[in-house]
Structure formats: C-alpha cells, structure tokens
Design an enzyme around this catalytic site. Structure first.
Site, PDB file in Angstrom:
ATOM      1  N   GLY A   1      40.800  67.207   9.253  1.00 55.02           N
ATOM      2  CA  GLY A   1      40.924  66.642  10.583  1.00 55.02           C
ATOM      3  C   GLY A   1      40.664  65.155  10.561  1.00 55.02           C
ATOM      4  O   GLY A   1      40.059  64.637   9.619  1.00 55.02           O
TER       5      GLY A   1
ATOM      6  N   ASP B   1      34.226  74.475   8.217  1.00 54.08           N
ATOM      7  CA  ASP B   1      34.689  75.158   9.426  1.00 54.08           C
ATOM      8  C   ASP B   1      36.089  75.732   9.189  1.00 54.08           C
ATOM      9  O   ASP B   1      36.369  76.215   8.106  1.00 54.08           O
ATOM     10  CB  ASP B   1      34.620  74.212  10.629  1.00 54.08           C
ATOM     11  CG  ASP B   1      35.533  72.999  10.498  1.00 54.08           C
ATOM     12  OD1 ASP B   1      36.033  72.726   9.387  1.00 54.08           O
ATOM     13  OD2 ASP B   1      35.755  72.308  11.510  1.00 54.08           O
TER      14      ASP B   1
ATOM     15  N   GLU C   1      32.239  69.162   3.502  1.00 53.96           N
ATOM     16  CA  GLU C   1      31.607  68.750   4.755  1.00 53.96           C
ATOM     17  C   GLU C   1      30.120  68.454   4.661  1.00 53.96           C
ATOM     18  O   GLU C   1      29.596  67.658   5.454  1.00 53.96           O
ATOM     19  CB  GLU C   1      31.865  69.823   5.827  1.00 53.96           C
ATOM     20  CG  GLU C   1      33.299  69.871   6.321  1.00 53.96           C
ATOM     21  CD  GLU C   1      34.235  70.646   5.411  1.00 53.96           C
ATOM     22  OE1 GLU C   1      35.434  70.690   5.687  1.00 53.96           O
ATOM     23  OE2 GLU C   1      33.743  71.207   4.395  1.00 53.96           O
TER      24      GLU C   1
ATOM     25  N   GLY D   1      40.420  70.662   7.206  1.00 51.89           N
ATOM     26  CA  GLY D   1      41.464  71.211   8.057  1.00 51.89           C
ATOM     27  C   GLY D   1      42.716  71.596   7.298  1.00 51.89           C
ATOM     28  O   GLY D   1      43.465  72.475   7.739  1.00 51.89           O
TER      29      GLY D   1
END
Length: 352
Positions: free
Chosen positions: A67, A146, A138, A115
């Site tokens: 992302g 995520d 992350e 992402g």
C-alpha cells in the site's frame, strides 16, 4: 496521470488482464487503484467470454510493493478517514480474490510485499519467477502483517510463517512456494508466452486446465532456505512470546539463527508483540474473514501508535533508517498496550 491509468484493464482472448501501472512507485496501491481492480474483477466474473484473470505489474522491478504508506501516514497525521477507507476496501478485495469464481493467475515477478502479497497469496494460481522478492516487512515500520497475512502465515509449514512475520525478511521463489504463498515458478522471460497461452485457452477452461498449462512452462525453483532451516525455525519460533523466541534463537548455532535474532532486535517491540499475538490468534481462527476483521481493528489502533509514524518517517520520509521506537524494549510493552489493538472495528467487514 489520472487514477484510472494507474491500473490498466484489458481483454486478450479469453483472459481479463489487470496491470498495475505505477512502476516508479513499485506499483504501490492507492484507494482508486483498489477500486478499479475490484470493479474489473466483478466485471470479469460476470462476463461469459472471460475464462480467467491475469494480474501483473508494469515495469521491471516488481509486481506490487504494498500500500502507499505515505498516504496512510498522512491520513493518520491529519485525522482523516482515508486510511480506514483504504484498509476496508483493500481487505474486501483480498477476500474477494480468495473466493474468486474463475482462475486468478497472478504473476509475482520482482518485488511483492505487503499489499502485493494481499493481491497474490489468496489467488488460485500464484506464479513466482527467479526475480521474485516476497516479504511482509511491516514490523520494520511499526506496523504488522495485514491483508489476510495473519490467516496465511500461520498456515505455512511449521513456524515458517512466524519467522516471516517477525523478521520481515525477503524470500525468493523457492521459499515462497515452500511457505504456501506461491504455486509455480516460471522464468521471467517466459511470462509473455504464458500470458498469450492463457489468453488462447477456450472460454470453458477449468482451474485444472490453467494449472496444467502453467506447469508446462514451469521450472525448478531451486533449494528453499526456509526448508533447509526448518528444524531451527520450528524449535526457535514455537514460543508464544517474542522474548522466548529470542532466548531460543540465542542457543541455536549457525548464521541463520543469528541473523533472525539480529533482525528481530531492530524491529518495533510493539509491532513484534502485536504481530505474534495476531499470528497465534490467526492459527485458531475459522477463516480468512475472521482474520481480516481482526486486522482492521488493529489497523485503527495503529493510527494512534507512535511507532507507525516513526517507522514510516525513518524508512520512507527521512530515510535515515534509524527509527526510535517507543516503548524501546520488549519488556516495556504491556498487555494493556496490546489490548487496544484488539478492539473490533465498527462496523465489521464481515458479519459473524
């Protein structure tokens, strides 16, 4: 460039093609891109002339680096709802990919992180190449894995997913296949021919037909470093505390354990503890939707967490690679600190 052009949608033969088109930004995802992809997948699913979907990234460097962290960082700083809206729609897209009714072929050529893993790991036909560099990095930016990774990582063999989630280290094609994030390895130079061959398949093609076709073009991915070190990984990463994992790594001989311990020591203590708790919760979860719901609640907590802003500053904005985590040590991160990440998001993404 307008937002629509950041994703190029085309039809070629019986294939619907989704091309991420932000090569200078390593095809990092924005909210408009997520919306274009989601809309295209819906249209392709309803189109009887489309037998399969191919997802790929433009440029020579990667499929998708994740992302757009700068935008999430800015949204959190401003207190806008843009970050939450992005996560909600991205996670819904991840879930839609996992349940897609047609073969979804993703070409993970080059960098595939964050992402980008969400757009690929939940697909039915996941292709890596000799250039693939996959990671969920992350914990190094004060965040956590995520996009459904807390469902996917616990289902890797042994504790490979725990190693991936905590260290955030990059893996190559053989490791991606070993960890269950990919199915086939195809030479990057062969990808244009693979796309043409998939597009030439009849409209009534089955998932098994697509699998068989990819297999005819696949090559040996080579030796998996994670498989070679599975005994060490399974021993050291079996614990339910980060402190226990580091203690276990300390008594393991060899460079592999030493590298893992050194990398973990550099990550955000809060992110490490949060990630491990999410991975252990994901291990006993019923499905991907349950994990995505939990992740969305944690995302909202991240927006109030010092380490996310400091991690992005050090990695992306100032690029000094010297984050000052707070709390600075694992011992200072309390259960109460973590509990605030486990407040369910309202409304939930999926009803129970």
């Amino acid at each position: 460039m307008n937002t629509v052009e950041e994703v190029i949608i085309e039809r070629r033969g019986s294939a619907g093609i989704v091309r991420l088109n932000r090569p200078k930004a390593l095809n990092s995802l924005t909210l408009p891109m997520v919306r274009v992809i989601a809309s295209a997948l819906e249209e392709f699913a309803a189109d009887a002339a489309i037998a399969s979907v191919i997802a790929m990234g433009e440029g020579e460097r990667g499929f998708c680096a994740g992302g757009d962290i700068r935008l999430l960082h800015q949204s959190g700083k401003e207190g806008s709802d843009q970050a939450e809206t992005f996560w909600r729609e991205e996670f819904l897209l991840n879930h839609a990919i996992s349940r897609y009714p047609k073969p979804y072929v993703v070409l993970m050529d080059g960098i595939t992180m964050g992402g980008g893993v969400g757009l690929s790991a939940h697909g039915s036909h996941r292709v890596v190449t000799e250039r693939t560099r996959l990671a969920m990095p992350e914990t190094g930016i004060g965040y956590f894995p995520d996009v459904g990774a807390t469902w996917q990582l616990p289902r890797a063999p042994g504790e490979a997913g725990t190693w991936m989630g905590l260290t955030g280290l990059t893996i190559a094609a053989a490791d991606a296949i070993h960890a269950g994030f990919a199915d086939h390895c195809v030479a990057s130079s062969t990808l244009p021919a693979l796309i043409d061959a998939i597009a030439a398949l009849p409209a009534a093609v089955s998932a098994a037909d697509v699998h068989a076709l990819i297999e005819t073009m696949a090559m040996d991915a080579g030796a998996s470093r994670l498989a070679a070190n599975r005994d060490v990984i399974d021993r050291a990463f079996a614990g339910d505390t980060v402190e226990g994992i580091l203690q276990a790594l300390a008594v393991e001989p060899g460079e592999f354990a030493g590298e893992a311990a050194s990398v973990i020591a550099s990550r955000s203590p809060t992110s490490l503890k949060l990630t491990l708790r999410l991975l252990r919760a994901g291990r006993v979860s019923a499905n991907l939707a349950e994990c995505l719901n939990r992740e969305l609640g944690a995302c909202k907590g991240i927006l109030y967490n010092h380490d996310f802003y400091e991690g992005v500053r050090a990695a992306v904005i100032d690029k000094d690679r010297n984050p000052k985590w707070s709390p600075a040590s694992l011992a200072e991160v309390t259960t109460a600190d973590l509990d605030r990440f486990f407040v369910p998001a309202q409304p939930p993404l999926f009803a129970n």
